[in-house]
Write a protein that holds these residues in place. Sequence first.
Motif, PDB file in Angstrom:
ATOM      1  N   THR A   1       0.979  -1.426  -0.246  1.00 35.47           N
ATOM      2  CA  THR A   1      -0.303   0.237  -0.301  1.00 35.47           C
ATOM      3  C   THR A   1       1.156   0.887  -0.241  1.00 35.47           C
ATOM      4  N   TYR A   2       0.408   2.290   0.141  1.00 34.79           N
ATOM      5  CA  TYR A   2       1.132   3.767  -0.378  1.00 34.79           C
ATOM      6  C   TYR A   2       0.768   5.031   1.306  1.00 34.79           C
ATOM      7  N   ASP A   3       1.292   5.038   1.964  1.00 33.86           N
ATOM      8  CA  ASP A   3       0.896   6.224   2.760  1.00 33.86           C
ATOM      9  C   ASP A   3       1.016   7.343   1.972  1.00 33.86           C
ATOM     10  N   LYS A   4      -0.037   8.699   2.496  1.00 35.05           N
ATOM     11  CA  LYS A   4      -0.070   9.583   2.322  1.00 35.05           C
ATOM     12  C   LYS A   4       0.622  10.638   3.185  1.00 35.05           C
ATOM     13  N   ARG A   5       1.664  11.571   2.610  1.00 42.91           N
ATOM     14  CA  ARG A   5       1.850  12.519   3.900  1.00 42.91           C
ATOM     15  C   ARG A   5       2.312  13.796   3.391  1.00 42.91           C
ATOM     16  N   THR A   6       2.729  14.498   4.161  1.00 45.17           N
ATOM     17  CA  THR A   6       2.668  16.058   3.180  1.00 45.17           C
ATOM     18  C   THR A   6       3.977  16.206   3.672  1.00 45.17           C
ATOM     19  N   SER A   7       4.533  16.888   2.708  1.00 44.80           N
ATOM     20  CA  SER A   7       6.551  17.891   2.716  1.00 44.80           C
ATOM     21  C   SER A   7       6.445  18.384   3.590  1.00 44.80           C
ATOM     22  N   PRO A   8       7.586  18.943   4.512  1.00 49.63           N
ATOM     23  CA  PRO A   8       7.295  20.568   4.970  1.00 49.63           C
ATOM     24  C   PRO A   8       7.425  21.184   4.829  1.00 49.63           C
ATOM     25  N   ASP A   9       6.934  21.175   2.747  1.00 52.12           N
ATOM     26  CA  ASP A   9       6.640  23.083   1.578  1.00 52.12           C
ATOM     27  C   ASP A   9       5.204  22.455   1.848  1.00 52.12           C
ATOM     28  N   GLY A  10       4.628  21.530   2.277  1.00 48.67           N
ATOM     29  CA  GLY A  10       3.158  21.441   2.277  1.00 48.67           C
ATOM     30  C   GLY A  10       2.391  21.042   0.860  1.00 48.67           C
ATOM     31  N   ARG A  11       4.019  20.422  -0.019  1.00 49.15           N
ATOM     32  CA  ARG A  11       3.084  19.044  -1.123  1.00 49.15           C
ATOM     33  C   ARG A  11       2.958  17.578  -0.266  1.00 49.15           C
ATOM     34  N   THR A  12       1.291  17.571  -1.259  1.00 51.36           N
ATOM     35  CA  THR A  12       0.777  15.486  -1.181  1.00 51.36           C
ATOM     36  C   THR A  12       2.235  14.501  -2.194  1.00 51.36           C
ATOM     37  N   TYR A  13       2.733  14.025  -0.457  1.00 51.71           N
ATOM     38  CA  TYR A  13       3.912  13.173  -1.756  1.00 51.71           C
ATOM     39  C   TYR A  13       2.759  12.085  -1.172  1.00 51.71           C
ATOM     40  N   TYR A  14       3.287   9.743  -1.825  1.00 52.89           N
ATOM     41  CA  TYR A  14       3.126   9.298  -1.656  1.00 52.89           C
ATOM     42  C   TYR A  14       4.456   7.855  -0.962  1.00 52.89           C
ATOM     43  N   TRP A  15       4.068   7.750  -0.223  1.00 51.99           N
ATOM     44  CA  TRP A  15       5.226   6.508   0.577  1.00 51.99           C
ATOM     45  C   TRP A  15       5.126   5.248   0.362  1.00 51.99           C
ATOM     46  N   ALA A  16       5.790   4.867  -0.289  1.00 54.70           N
ATOM     47  CA  ALA A  16       5.426   3.177  -0.313  1.00 54.70           C
ATOM     48  C   ALA A  16       5.927   2.372   0.588  1.00 54.70           C
ATOM     49  N   ALA A  17       4.697   1.593   1.555  1.00 52.10           N
ATOM     50  CA  ALA A  17       4.859   0.948   2.489  1.00 52.10           C
ATOM     51  C   ALA A  17       4.372  -0.807   2.291  1.00 52.10           C
ATOM     52  N   GLY A  18       5.004  -1.565   3.156  1.00 49.89           N
ATOM     53  CA  GLY A  18       5.038  -2.712   3.049  1.00 49.89           C
ATOM     54  C   GLY A  18       6.556  -3.274   3.054  1.00 49.89           C
ATOM     55  N   SER A  19       6.156  -4.576   2.959  1.00 50.14           N
ATOM     56  CA  SER A  19       7.579  -5.677   2.809  1.00 50.14           C
ATOM     57  C   SER A  19       8.354  -5.838   1.699  1.00 50.14           C
ATOM     58  N   GLY A  20       6.754  -5.572   1.008  1.00 44.57           N
ATOM     59  CA  GLY A  20       7.332  -6.070  -1.354  1.00 44.57           C
ATOM     60  C   GLY A  20       7.012  -7.940  -1.061  1.00 44.57           C
ATOM     61  N   MET A  21       6.514  -8.227   0.238  1.00 39.56           N
ATOM     62  CA  MET A  21       6.646 -10.233   0.185  1.00 39.56           C
ATOM     63  C   MET A  21       5.515 -10.335   0.852  1.00 39.56           C
ATOM     64  N   GLU A  22       3.886  -9.443   0.470  1.00 45.12           N
ATOM     65  CA  GLU A  22       2.809 -10.108   1.030  1.00 45.12           C
ATOM     66  C   GLU A  22       2.008  -9.904  -0.040  1.00 45.12           C
ATOM     67  N   PHE A  23       1.009 -11.119  -0.631  1.00 44.57           N
ATOM     68  CA  PHE A  23       0.584 -10.984  -2.198  1.00 44.57           C
ATOM     69  C   PHE A  23      -0.955 -11.417  -2.159  1.00 44.57           C
ATOM     70  N   ALA A  24      -1.373 -11.707  -2.553  1.00 44.79           N
ATOM     71  CA  ALA A  24      -2.752 -11.812  -2.416  1.00 44.79           C
ATOM     72  C   ALA A  24      -3.077 -13.724  -2.244  1.00 44.79           C
ATOM     73  N   HIS A  25      -2.105 -14.077  -2.874  1.00 43.48           N
ATOM     74  CA  HIS A  25      -1.582 -15.905  -2.522  1.00 43.48           C
ATOM     75  C   HIS A  25      -0.633 -15.851  -2.268  1.00 43.48           C
ATOM     76  N   THR A  26       0.069 -17.568  -1.625  1.00 44.39           N
ATOM     77  CA  THR A  26       1.093 -17.546  -1.970  1.00 44.39           C
ATOM     78  C   THR A  26       0.836 -19.032  -2.651  1.00 44.39           C
ATOM     79  N   THR A  27       1.402 -19.869  -4.035  1.00 48.74           N
ATOM     80  CA  THR A  27       1.567 -20.659  -4.429  1.00 48.74           C
ATOM     81  C   THR A  27       2.040 -22.174  -3.024  1.00 48.74           C
ATOM     82  N   GLU A  28       1.910 -22.642  -3.623  1.00 46.98           N
ATOM     83  CA  GLU A  28       2.516 -23.670  -3.500  1.00 46.98           C
ATOM     84  C   GLU A  28       4.276 -24.211  -3.801  1.00 46.98           C
ATOM     85  N   GLY A  29       5.733 -24.684  -3.167  1.00 47.29           N
ATOM     86  CA  GLY A  29       6.465 -24.515  -3.611  1.00 47.29           C
ATOM     87  C   GLY A  29       7.177 -23.280  -4.243  1.00 47.29           C
ATOM     88  N   SER A  30       6.640 -22.165  -4.529  1.00 50.63           N
ATOM     89  CA  SER A  30       6.969 -20.920  -5.363  1.00 50.63           C
ATOM     90  C   SER A  30       8.433 -20.291  -4.336  1.00 50.63           C
TER      91      SER A  30
END
Length: 201
Positions: free
Chosen positions: A137-166
């Motif tokens: 997912t992405y965290d919605k954040r605000t920079s010091p100068d007031g601009r909105t930015y998005y920061w990637a969240a999560g480990s990168g190792m979470e999937f909708a499902h994991t096939t056995e033996g993959s």
Amino acid sequence: RGVAIDGRPADCVKLALRSLWEEKYGKGTRPDLTISGMNSGANVGINVIYSGTVAAAIESAFLGVPAIAVSLYIGNRDSICYQRAASFARHAIDKILEHEILPHEVVNLNIPICESNDMQQPDLRVVNMNTAGDLGTYDKRTSPDGRTYYWAAGSGMEFAHTTEGSDVEVLKDGKITVTPLSFDLTADSRTEFWKSALGVT
């Protein structure tokens, strides 16, 4: 000694193979192998498609030099043992090179979490790529100068499902994963459908 290039991984490989290597070793020469990595972070499952480390290996294989992409599954960033992980990677690469690796072949190699210099050499497994979507997912954040930015969240190792033996399951289980990859993404099973649907050959 080496050469540093300021560019994306695939571009670096293309420049190296098409120009720099020949300048140093002679026209028409090629290296025996390209090793891309070691990347800090696993490249398994659908993330393989987005990986610069894998893209560099694919570029090499596309140009006729076999390649191995190497990535390290990261756990606690404060206790990563890169030197030990590199020794695991070297052992796995040596095992792979005991056998024929074809000119256009890509091997994707992932090393499990390595947080101790006493960690024993992990087992090696040849596995398929998990093809479920990433749940990051992405965290919605605000920079010091007031601009909105998005920061990637999560480990990168979470999937909708994991096939056995993959690759995802086996890497999480503490094994080294070896996955042969192809750079041809054509969905052959749909080619005839689209020819017929569009009235073309």
